[in-house]
Design a protein around this motif. Structure first.
Motif, PDB file in Angstrom:
ATOM      1  N   PHE A 206       1.063  -1.149  -0.083  1.00  0.00           N
ATOM      2  CA  PHE A 206      -0.028  -0.172  -0.017  1.00  0.00           C
ATOM      3  C   PHE A 206       0.912   1.234   0.074  1.00  0.00           C
ATOM      4  CE2 PHE A 206      -2.426   3.613   1.825  1.00  0.00           C
ATOM      5  CZ  PHE A 206      -3.692   3.274   1.378  1.00  0.00           C
ATOM      6  N   LEU A 207       0.672   2.142  -0.744  1.00  0.00           N
ATOM      7  CA  LEU A 207       1.154   3.150  -1.056  1.00  0.00           C
ATOM      8  C   LEU A 207       0.356   4.655  -0.475  1.00  0.00           C
ATOM      9  CD1 LEU A 207       3.631   5.250  -1.953  1.00  0.00           C
ATOM     10  CD2 LEU A 207       2.718   5.298  -4.172  1.00  0.00           C
ATOM     11  N   ALA A 208       0.685   5.144   0.451  1.00  0.00           N
ATOM     12  CA  ALA A 208       0.144   6.469   1.032  1.00  0.00           C
ATOM     13  C   ALA A 208       0.799   7.603   0.079  1.00  0.00           C
ATOM     14  CB  ALA A 208       0.331   6.763   2.448  1.00  0.00           C
ATOM     15  N   PHE A 209       0.042   8.053  -0.610  1.00  0.00           N
ATOM     16  CA  PHE A 209       0.482   8.916  -1.563  1.00  0.00           C
ATOM     17  C   PHE A 209       1.071  10.415  -0.985  1.00  0.00           C
ATOM     18  CE2 PHE A 209      -0.755   7.734  -6.018  1.00  0.00           C
ATOM     19  CZ  PHE A 209      -0.855   6.493  -5.796  1.00  0.00           C
ATOM     20  N   GLN A 210       1.914  11.124  -1.625  1.00  0.00           N
ATOM     21  CA  GLN A 210       2.397  12.347  -1.072  1.00  0.00           C
ATOM     22  C   GLN A 210       1.260  13.323  -1.421  1.00  0.00           C
ATOM     23  OE1 GLN A 210       6.291  13.632  -2.676  1.00  0.00           O
ATOM     24  NE2 GLN A 210       6.056  15.407  -1.449  1.00  0.00           N
ATOM     25  N   TYR A 211       1.013  13.082  -2.887  1.00  0.00           N
ATOM     26  CA  TYR A 211      -0.067  14.114  -3.293  1.00  0.00           C
ATOM     27  C   TYR A 211      -1.270  13.218  -3.523  1.00  0.00           C
ATOM     28  CZ  TYR A 211       3.884  17.247  -3.648  1.00  0.00           C
ATOM     29  OH  TYR A 211       5.047  17.931  -3.257  1.00  0.00           O
ATOM     30  N   PRO A 212      -2.156  12.843  -2.608  1.00  0.00           N
ATOM     31  CA  PRO A 212      -3.143  12.059  -3.091  1.00  0.00           C
ATOM     32  C   PRO A 212      -4.328  12.908  -4.156  1.00  0.00           C
ATOM     33  CG  PRO A 212      -3.433  12.442  -0.745  1.00  0.00           C
ATOM     34  CD  PRO A 212      -2.185  13.320  -1.288  1.00  0.00           C
ATOM     35  N   VAL A 213      -4.596  11.885  -4.892  1.00  0.00           N
ATOM     36  CA  VAL A 213      -5.423  12.348  -6.400  1.00  0.00           C
ATOM     37  C   VAL A 213      -6.794  12.526  -6.153  1.00  0.00           C
ATOM     38  CG1 VAL A 213      -5.721  11.800  -8.708  1.00  0.00           C
ATOM     39  CG2 VAL A 213      -3.559  10.698  -7.568  1.00  0.00           C
TER      40      VAL A 213
ATOM     41  N   ASN B 263     -11.152  12.946  -2.396  1.00  0.00           N
ATOM     42  CA  ASN B 263     -10.321  14.038  -2.015  1.00  0.00           C
ATOM     43  C   ASN B 263     -10.676  15.281  -2.612  1.00  0.00           C
ATOM     44  OD1 ASN B 263      -8.097  12.375  -0.673  1.00  0.00           O
ATOM     45  ND2 ASN B 263      -7.614  11.444  -2.607  1.00  0.00           N
ATOM     46  N   VAL B 264     -12.003  15.531  -3.268  1.00  0.00           N
ATOM     47  CA  VAL B 264     -12.227  16.894  -3.959  1.00  0.00           C
ATOM     48  C   VAL B 264     -12.608  17.773  -2.652  1.00  0.00           C
ATOM     49  CG1 VAL B 264     -13.692  18.087  -5.680  1.00  0.00           C
ATOM     50  CG2 VAL B 264     -12.832  15.669  -6.048  1.00  0.00           C
ATOM     51  N   GLY B 265     -11.765  19.019  -2.729  1.00  0.00           N
ATOM     52  CA  GLY B 265     -12.276  19.914  -1.656  1.00  0.00           C
ATOM     53  C   GLY B 265     -11.772  19.698  -0.222  1.00  0.00           C
ATOM     54  N   PHE B 266     -10.985  18.388  -0.270  1.00  0.00           N
ATOM     55  CA  PHE B 266     -10.415  17.991   0.989  1.00  0.00           C
ATOM     56  C   PHE B 266      -9.327  18.980   1.334  1.00  0.00           C
ATOM     57  CE2 PHE B 266     -11.494  13.106   1.536  1.00  0.00           C
ATOM     58  CZ  PHE B 266     -12.715  13.510   1.259  1.00  0.00           C
ATOM     59  N   SER B 267      -9.122  19.428   2.720  1.00  0.00           N
ATOM     60  CA  SER B 267      -7.724  20.105   2.950  1.00  0.00           C
ATOM     61  C   SER B 267      -6.609  19.135   2.817  1.00  0.00           C
ATOM     62  CB  SER B 267      -7.936  20.749   4.268  1.00  0.00           C
ATOM     63  OG  SER B 267      -7.896  19.714   5.501  1.00  0.00           O
ATOM     64  N   GLY B 268      -5.443  19.513   3.015  1.00  0.00           N
ATOM     65  CA  GLY B 268      -4.186  18.854   3.328  1.00  0.00           C
ATOM     66  C   GLY B 268      -4.248  17.658   4.160  1.00  0.00           C
ATOM     67  N   GLY B 269      -4.789  18.108   5.560  1.00  0.00           N
ATOM     68  CA  GLY B 269      -4.839  17.117   6.394  1.00  0.00           C
ATOM     69  C   GLY B 269      -5.825  16.072   6.062  1.00  0.00           C
ATOM     70  N   GLU B 270      -6.999  16.454   5.625  1.00  0.00           N
ATOM     71  CA  GLU B 270      -8.034  15.462   5.439  1.00  0.00           C
ATOM     72  C   GLU B 270      -7.476  14.516   4.098  1.00  0.00           C
ATOM     73  OE1 GLU B 270     -12.157  18.216   6.069  1.00  0.00           O
ATOM     74  OE2 GLU B 270     -10.956  18.249   4.320  1.00  0.00           O
ATOM     75  N   LYS B 271      -6.764  15.117   3.390  1.00  0.00           N
ATOM     76  CA  LYS B 271      -6.419  14.105   2.318  1.00  0.00           C
ATOM     77  C   LYS B 271      -5.541  13.049   2.903  1.00  0.00           C
ATOM     78  CE  LYS B 271      -6.385  17.044  -1.803  1.00  0.00           C
ATOM     79  NZ  LYS B 271      -6.050  17.960  -2.656  1.00  0.00           N
ATOM     80  N   LYS B 272      -4.523  13.546   3.749  1.00  0.00           N
ATOM     81  CA  LYS B 272      -3.666  12.416   4.481  1.00  0.00           C
ATOM     82  C   LYS B 272      -4.517  11.431   5.301  1.00  0.00           C
ATOM     83  CE  LYS B 272      -0.200  14.137   1.934  1.00  0.00           C
ATOM     84  NZ  LYS B 272       0.922  14.659   2.439  1.00  0.00           N
ATOM     85  N   ARG B 273      -5.397  11.965   6.084  1.00  0.00           N
ATOM     86  CA  ARG B 273      -6.128  11.137   6.730  1.00  0.00           C
ATOM     87  C   ARG B 273      -6.863  10.201   6.023  1.00  0.00           C
ATOM     88  NH1 ARG B 273     -10.094  14.371  10.385  1.00  0.00           N
ATOM     89  NH2 ARG B 273      -9.128  16.221   9.485  1.00  0.00           N
ATOM     90  N   ASN B 274      -7.203  10.575   4.741  1.00  0.00           N
ATOM     91  CA  ASN B 274      -7.901   9.554   3.863  1.00  0.00           C
ATOM     92  C   ASN B 274      -7.153   8.442   3.403  1.00  0.00           C
ATOM     93  OD1 ASN B 274      -9.872   8.765   1.950  1.00  0.00           O
ATOM     94  ND2 ASN B 274      -9.671  10.012   0.584  1.00  0.00           N
ATOM     95  N   GLU B 275      -5.813   8.701   3.465  1.00  0.00           N
ATOM     96  CA  GLU B 275      -4.805   7.818   2.814  1.00  0.00           C
ATOM     97  C   GLU B 275      -4.739   6.858   3.961  1.00  0.00           C
ATOM     98  OE1 GLU B 275      -4.882   8.929  -0.551  1.00  0.00           O
ATOM     99  OE2 GLU B 275      -2.781   7.865  -0.423  1.00  0.00           O
TER     100      GLU B 275
END
Lengths: 257, 323
Positions: A86-93, A148-160
């Motif tokens: 599993f790769l947690a992306f640096q920049y979630p798409v 990930n649409v409209g997610f903040s930086g923190g939300e995107k990483k939590r989503n990963e």
């Protein structure tokens, strides 16, 4: 668990020529271990994460990657996911139009299908997603949006980390998961990761800064430069690095930045 | 203008700007040019002032082999009337359906108009829609183009009343050697009106799509808010799209913009989904479905949008399974 042996990989650049980024990389991670890779920009850290997860555009020219006896490099990205990488992306798409729930269900069932298991029924899926998302403080509002649409930086990483928790991989690569996070968001993410440490699951944490390693305690720290590991130590190495900077370690290395 | 440009059968030629991409004579061929026109069939949907229809009005136009159909539809909503009109185009064999639609919306009238064009694959479908909107009228128009060998869909909207809002949305799913041309002229004549055009196409094989959309803001149409977006995904090397967005603005203080993209499916989201275990085919289907569903979701009736999504899914599955 995972054994990377003398890996060489190139990236194809715009004019069609190939540039070698990974230049003889060796690493062995045992079950349950957390390894950190630190290194300056351009060391090849992100390239390593893409090569391991099977992204197009990277060519492995020699070497091998073995996960529990399976030749990882022979597999396509979805097969690697099923093996448990599993790769947690640096920049979630961002994926407009694809709802979070739809995406998570598709991912869980796709992996189950590859394992020859039956699809999870609606109730089972609901329980799984609800439970894990609560633990990570992911709101129903986030779950009702597109991936990930409209997610903040923190939300995107939590989503990963949510996806990691739901898919239960055995080898997790975190690519600069701390980038773009404030200290509170970083703690939440680190807690999420720590919960997944169960003595069996292995982690490769890629980061620029020691800070993240205050929260996710590594067993082994590697310094990577110019496509390979130049020094390996315990958690103390990260602190030493923080103090002295990369220059100290790279000084003697040929071709180092 | 010399009559010579009209050529045989009084059809315009591709040399004329409006027909730049769509050669009707070639599509009709000798056979369809010879068929005798059928007398026009006409349907009128008329709602009196303040009348609110609870059930949609269904209109079905069938095409028959060897016939030149000339259907005429008139939708007349008087002030504050509300209606939903669902129009289906279907048929079998080779025919030419030349459709004329006239929509008149009175002050405060609201129309949802859904048009599903699923003609026989050997049919030529041409239509001209003329829309006239008065003060505070609302139109939500959705068009799906699936069938036919050649389609030409021409929409001319005139916003004559202030506060009117016009939404034109469409999805085109084309394969084989299908050709579909959507040409829109949006005329803002009165001030304070809003128009939205949102079209998405999926083209496979050697299909050819055309989108020409023009927003024309007249001198008096101050505070116009106009937006136009046309996105296309090409599934094959042989598919082609021509897009020509245009803004023609004579008023001050307006907000108008347009955007257009044409290309293959983005690699990044595809890799993201595959890295989570989805097969390439499954990831492609999910992404393309999401792409067209964003337009279909503009329909404010879930039963209708659900049925159209099913049609789109079936089409996409057939195409992606071949890859």
């Amino acid at each position: 668990m995972i054994k990377i042996n003398n890996l060489h990989a190139s990236v194809e650049i715009a004019d069609g020529t190939k540039k070698e980024i990974i230049k003889g990389f060796n690493l062995e991670i045992k079950p349950g271990e957390v390894h950190a890779i630190m290194g300056p920009n351009g060391a090849g850290k992100s390239t390593l994460s893409y090569v391991l997860s099977g992204r197009d555009g990277y060519k492995v020219t020699s070497g091998s990657v073995d996960v529990d006896g399976i030749d990882l490099l022979a597999l396509n990205p979805e097969e690697r996911a099923a093996v448990g990488v599993f790769l947690a992306f640096q920049y979630p798409v961002e994926i407009p139009g694809v709802n979070m729930n739809v995406f998570l269900k598709a991912a869980v069932n796709a992996v189950r299908k590859q394992h020859g298991e039956e699809e999870l029924d609606a109730l089972g899926m609901l329980k799984l997603i609800k439970g894990k998302s609560r633990e990570l403080g992911i709101t129903d509002d986030m779950m009702s949006r597109a991936v990930n649409v409209g997610f903040s930086g923190g939300e995107k990483k939590r989503n990963e980390i949510l996806q990691m928790a739901i898919l239960e991989p055995k080898f997790c690569i975190l690519d600069e998961t701390d980038s773009g996070l404030d200290i509170d968001a970083m703690k939440v993410v680190a807690e999420g990761v720590n919960k997944l440490r169960d003595g069996e699951r292995s982690f490769l944490v890629i980061t620029h800064y020691q800070r993240l390693l205050d929260y996710i305690k590594p067993d082994v720290v590697h310094i990577m430069a110019d496509g390979k590991i130049i020094k390996t130590g315990d958690a103390g190495l990260a602190l030493e690095l923080e103090e002295k900077g990369y220059g100290e370690f790279l000084g003697g290395e040929e071709g180092a930045v | 203008m010399s009559l010579r440009v009209l050529d045989r059968n009084a059809l315009p030629t591709p040399k004329q700007e409006q027909w730049k991409y769509t050669n009707l004579q070639k599509a009709l061929g000798e056979d369809l040019l010879k068929v005798r026109p059928q007398a026009p069939e006409q349907i009128l949907v008329h709602k009196l002032a303040g009348e609110v229809s609870s059930e949609p009005d269904m209109v079905v136009w069938k095409g028959e082999n060897g016939i030149h159909h000339q259907p005429r539809l008139k939708i007349l909503l008087e002030d504050k009337a509300q209606a939903t009109v669902i129009e289906h185009h279907q048929g079998a064999g080779s025919y030419w359906k030349n459709m004329g639609t006239e929509i008149l919306l009175g002050a405060g009238a609201q129309l949802n108009y859904i048009r599903i064009q699923n003609e026989s694959i050997d049919a030529v479908h041409t239509d001209m829609v003329h829309i006239d909107m008065n003060r505070d009228a609302r139109l939500n128009f959705f068009s799906l183009n699936l069938g036919g060998k050649l389609m030409r869909h021409d929409v001319h909207t005139v916003i004559n009343g202030s506060g009117a809002q016009c939404q034109l949305n469409g999805v085109n799913l084309l394969r084989g050697s299908q050709h579909c041309d959507t040409t829109i002229l949006m005329e803002h004549v009165a001030p304070n009106s809003v128009s939205r055009q949102f079209y998405r196409s999926i083209l496979d094989d050697s299909a050819h799509g055309v989108f020409q959309g023009k927003v024309h803001v007249h001198k008096e149409a101050k505070k116009t808010d106009g937006y136009q977006l046309a996105n296309t995904i090409l599934l094959s090397q042989g598919a082609r799209m021509n897009t020509k967005p245009e803004l023609e603005i004579y008023a001050d203080d307006v907000k108008c913009s347009h955007g257009t993209t044409t290309g293959a499916l983005d690699e990044e989201p595809l890799f993201y989904l595959r890295s989570r275990g989805l097969s390439e085919a499954q990831a492609r289907l999910l992404l393309i479905q999401a792409f067209v569903d964003e337009v279909i979701d503009k329909i404010n009736d879930e039963t209708q949008s659900g049925q159209i999504k099913d049609l789109a899914e079936k089409w996409l599955k057939t195409q992606l399974e071949q890859k």
